[in-house]
Write a protein that holds these residues in place. Sequence first.
Motif, PDB file in Angstrom:
ATOM      1  N   ASP A 338      51.289  28.603  30.658  1.00 39.58           N
ATOM      2  CA  ASP A 338      50.766  29.771  29.926  1.00 39.58           C
ATOM      3  C   ASP A 338      49.240  29.775  29.874  1.00 39.58           C
ATOM      4  OD1 ASP A 338      53.242  30.926  29.373  1.00 39.58           O
ATOM      5  OD2 ASP A 338      53.491  29.777  27.525  1.00 39.58           O
ATOM      6  N   ASP A 339      48.628  29.292  30.948  1.00 41.87           N
ATOM      7  CA  ASP A 339      47.163  29.193  31.012  1.00 41.87           C
ATOM      8  C   ASP A 339      46.616  30.405  31.782  1.00 41.87           C
ATOM      9  OD1 ASP A 339      44.517  28.521  31.245  1.00 41.87           O
ATOM     10  OD2 ASP A 339      44.867  26.445  31.858  1.00 41.87           O
ATOM     11  N   ALA A 340      46.480  31.526  31.073  1.00 40.64           N
ATOM     12  CA  ALA A 340      46.075  32.770  31.715  1.00 40.64           C
ATOM     13  C   ALA A 340      44.668  32.705  32.287  1.00 40.64           C
ATOM     14  CB  ALA A 340      46.182  33.918  30.714  1.00 40.64           C
ATOM     15  N   GLU A 341      43.765  32.033  31.591  1.00 41.16           N
ATOM     16  CA  GLU A 341      42.374  31.946  32.067  1.00 41.16           C
ATOM     17  C   GLU A 341      42.315  31.228  33.407  1.00 41.16           C
ATOM     18  OE1 GLU A 341      39.375  32.475  30.053  1.00 41.16           O
ATOM     19  OE2 GLU A 341      40.372  33.249  28.268  1.00 41.16           O
ATOM     20  N   ARG A 342      43.109  30.186  33.550  1.00 39.33           N
ATOM     21  CA  ARG A 342      43.143  29.451  34.825  1.00 39.33           C
ATOM     22  C   ARG A 342      43.734  30.325  35.926  1.00 39.33           C
ATOM     23  NH1 ARG A 342      47.152  24.676  36.337  1.00 39.33           N
ATOM     24  NH2 ARG A 342      46.331  24.110  38.382  1.00 39.33           N
ATOM     25  N   ILE A 343      44.776  31.110  35.610  1.00 32.33           N
ATOM     26  CA  ILE A 343      45.371  32.011  36.603  1.00 32.33           C
ATOM     27  C   ILE A 343      44.318  32.972  37.133  1.00 32.33           C
ATOM     28  CG2 ILE A 343      47.035  33.872  36.982  1.00 32.33           C
ATOM     29  CD1 ILE A 343      48.817  32.553  34.852  1.00 32.33           C
ATOM     30  N   LEU A 350      40.596  32.604  45.228  1.00 31.45           N
ATOM     31  CA  LEU A 350      41.323  32.886  46.470  1.00 31.45           C
ATOM     32  C   LEU A 350      40.828  34.146  47.167  1.00 31.45           C
ATOM     33  CD1 LEU A 350      45.004  32.034  45.437  1.00 31.45           C
ATOM     34  CD2 LEU A 350      43.463  30.658  46.830  1.00 31.45           C
ATOM     35  N   GLY A 351      39.942  34.881  46.522  1.00 33.76           N
ATOM     36  CA  GLY A 351      39.377  36.073  47.158  1.00 33.76           C
ATOM     37  C   GLY A 351      39.932  37.384  46.658  1.00 33.76           C
ATOM     38  N   PHE A 352      40.745  37.360  45.603  1.00 32.97           N
ATOM     39  CA  PHE A 352      41.233  38.597  45.012  1.00 32.97           C
ATOM     40  C   PHE A 352      40.104  39.281  44.256  1.00 32.97           C
ATOM     41  CE2 PHE A 352      45.089  36.437  45.905  1.00 32.97           C
ATOM     42  CZ  PHE A 352      46.116  37.377  45.926  1.00 32.97           C
ATOM     43  N   GLY A 353      40.156  40.598  44.193  1.00 30.08           N
ATOM     44  CA  GLY A 353      39.180  41.345  43.423  1.00 30.08           C
ATOM     45  C   GLY A 353      38.101  41.964  44.288  1.00 30.08           C
ATOM     46  N   THR A 354      37.430  42.947  43.736  1.00 32.92           N
ATOM     47  CA  THR A 354      36.280  43.558  44.398  1.00 32.92           C
ATOM     48  C   THR A 354      35.058  42.685  44.171  1.00 32.92           C
ATOM     49  OG1 THR A 354      35.838  44.860  42.417  1.00 32.92           O
ATOM     50  CG2 THR A 354      37.201  45.873  44.108  1.00 32.92           C
ATOM     51  N   SER A 404      42.963  47.955  34.919  1.00 36.03           N
ATOM     52  CA  SER A 404      42.052  46.853  35.249  1.00 36.03           C
ATOM     53  C   SER A 404      42.637  45.960  36.337  1.00 36.03           C
ATOM     54  CB  SER A 404      41.749  46.017  34.003  1.00 36.03           C
ATOM     55  OG  SER A 404      42.934  45.458  33.465  1.00 36.03           O
ATOM     56  N   PHE A 405      43.967  45.953  36.494  1.00 34.78           N
ATOM     57  CA  PHE A 405      44.604  45.088  37.499  1.00 34.78           C
ATOM     58  C   PHE A 405      44.442  45.634  38.911  1.00 34.78           C
ATOM     59  CE2 PHE A 405      46.227  43.100  33.817  1.00 34.78           C
ATOM     60  CZ  PHE A 405      46.602  41.822  34.189  1.00 34.78           C
ATOM     61  N   PHE A 406      44.043  46.901  39.019  1.00 37.13           N
ATOM     62  CA  PHE A 406      43.738  47.430  40.343  1.00 37.13           C
ATOM     63  C   PHE A 406      42.512  46.754  40.942  1.00 37.13           C
ATOM     64  CE2 PHE A 406      46.299  51.108  38.877  1.00 37.13           C
ATOM     65  CZ  PHE A 406      47.178  51.182  39.952  1.00 37.13           C
ATOM     66  N   LYS A 407      41.717  46.091  40.107  1.00 35.06           N
ATOM     67  CA  LYS A 407      40.535  45.395  40.598  1.00 35.06           C
ATOM     68  C   LYS A 407      40.895  44.132  41.381  1.00 35.06           C
ATOM     69  CE  LYS A 407      37.512  46.914  36.806  1.00 35.06           C
ATOM     70  NZ  LYS A 407      36.639  46.457  35.691  1.00 35.06           N
ATOM     71  N   LEU A 408      42.109  43.617  41.170  1.00 34.81           N
ATOM     72  CA  LEU A 408      42.516  42.392  41.867  1.00 34.81           C
ATOM     73  C   LEU A 408      43.018  42.728  43.272  1.00 34.81           C
ATOM     74  CD1 LEU A 408      44.313  40.299  39.113  1.00 34.81           C
ATOM     75  CD2 LEU A 408      42.098  39.856  40.163  1.00 34.81           C
ATOM     76  N   PRO A 410      43.903  42.275  46.912  1.00 37.57           N
ATOM     77  CA  PRO A 410      44.183  41.046  47.659  1.00 37.57           C
ATOM     78  C   PRO A 410      43.296  40.914  48.898  1.00 37.57           C
ATOM     79  CG  PRO A 410      46.187  42.285  47.211  1.00 37.57           C
ATOM     80  CD  PRO A 410      45.044  43.197  46.916  1.00 37.57           C
ATOM     81  N   PRO A 411      42.913  39.691  49.261  1.00 31.53           N
ATOM     82  CA  PRO A 411      42.219  39.475  50.538  1.00 31.53           C
ATOM     83  C   PRO A 411      43.193  39.652  51.694  1.00 31.53           C
ATOM     84  CG  PRO A 411      42.735  37.369  49.532  1.00 31.53           C
ATOM     85  CD  PRO A 411      43.145  38.424  48.537  1.00 31.53           C
ATOM     86  N   PRO A 412      42.690  39.825  52.931  1.00 32.15           N
ATOM     87  CA  PRO A 412      43.587  40.055  54.083  1.00 32.15           C
ATOM     88  C   PRO A 412      44.669  38.997  54.252  1.00 32.15           C
ATOM     89  CG  PRO A 412      41.311  40.524  54.684  1.00 32.15           C
ATOM     90  CD  PRO A 412      41.264  39.930  53.309  1.00 32.15           C
TER      91      PRO A 412
END
Length: 454
Positions: A338-343, A350-354, A404-408, A410-412
């Motif tokens: 349940d460690d959301a900050e680490r997730i 890993l390259g997710f996000g803008t 806000s989750f649309f900001k994540l 994914p990388p190719p």
Amino acid sequence: MAEDWEKLAGETGEEVTSNRFKRMFKLGSMGAKVTASSVASKLGSFLPGNKDRREEGLKRAYAKNAERVVEVLGELKGASMKIGQMLSADPELLPDEFADVMSSLQKDAKPMTYNTVKGQIEKAFDRPMEMVFSYFDPDPIGSASIGQVHRATLETGEDVAVKVQYPGVAASLESDLKSLKTMLVYGRAFVDRDRLDQIFDEVRRMLMEEADYRIEAETMARFNEHLDGREGWRAPKPFPQWTSEEVLVMEFIDGQKLDEALAEIGDGPRRQELLERWMHLYSWMFHELHELHGDPHPGNFLLQDDDTLVMLDFGCVKSFEPEFTDGFMEILDAAWQDDAERIIDIYLRLGFGTDGTDPKSIDPELMLQYQSIVTAPFMRDEPFDFGDWEPAMEAKLFMMRHPSFFKLIPPPDALAYFRVLSGIKGLLRKMDATMNAYEMAYRTARRRGVLTES
């Protein structure tokens, strides 16, 4: 001997056109019919009358449109057929009535004519076929998106399978993708725009890699060695001396297509073991080999009489960095704690996000909710029912409520990985599979040294 198989050949297949304008016309005509039918059936569903009758009418329209699409995509082969196969592999993408018909693209596509096959082989080897093969079956034993497979015997005596590429695959790739995408987007036939963009990008990459059979032969040889020491698995051996860009000769291995075999076996411990072994293989490839067979539809796997599973089609195998594959195990481990900050931190690493995505813009509590949707099979140490799992729809609704989750983004590399996961989930869902995926993931995380004990 050559004259005998020539007499058997006939002309039972169909020509595969490589003319760009003819292909565009066929796709355009099919798109116009599908669009008109789709609009009419949707308008009809709003009219007053018996609800059951309206729903039955929609189902008939879906099936009819699917038949139109299958007929044209199966004839054109190449990118068009690959798109259809990928759409049919994931039951969440299509209405059930559409998916049932589209699934025939995996196994019932009409072959090209024997004369076309012969021409492709003789062009590749620059010699008559009878100088290579003592026997060549004119009827294919399998058809795929960019080629078909024939059984044969080499002059040296080995029983082989010969994959022959359809003419003009690479040359027609971009025009096919453009025409088909226009039809699907503007016709709104069955797939939403975001999912479609991802699928088309993946198909473009896959077909460019698959179009050179020499690369596939090298990958096949590597996996033949990988699977040699893995119980219950094997892969064919290629014959590099008889492999070119458009023709691939490999060891012939007899067996039944996996989905057909599983359907015949029915519920029970044998089917359960086979599905678990299949799922374990993908986990092993991704997390231990750091490679992934990119096309997991069940037509690429055979079941032999002794229950050995055979992996086929190595045209699209993608490599990953170990840090990337371990990252997904770390996300699971953090979710277990349940460690959301680490997730959130791992996703960004890993390259997710803008560019410049601020971790603080993502609510940690919402992240745990999101993870409970997309990693549901791995969250509890108990059997999970894949038959009722529809993560794509649940995740989309969640993201609509929490933009806000649309900001994540994914990388190719992640898109390729997710595409494979979608195919795996598709088979498990179709088979109403129930298995303890948590146990498999936990063991992998421990082996990879990413497990954090609470």
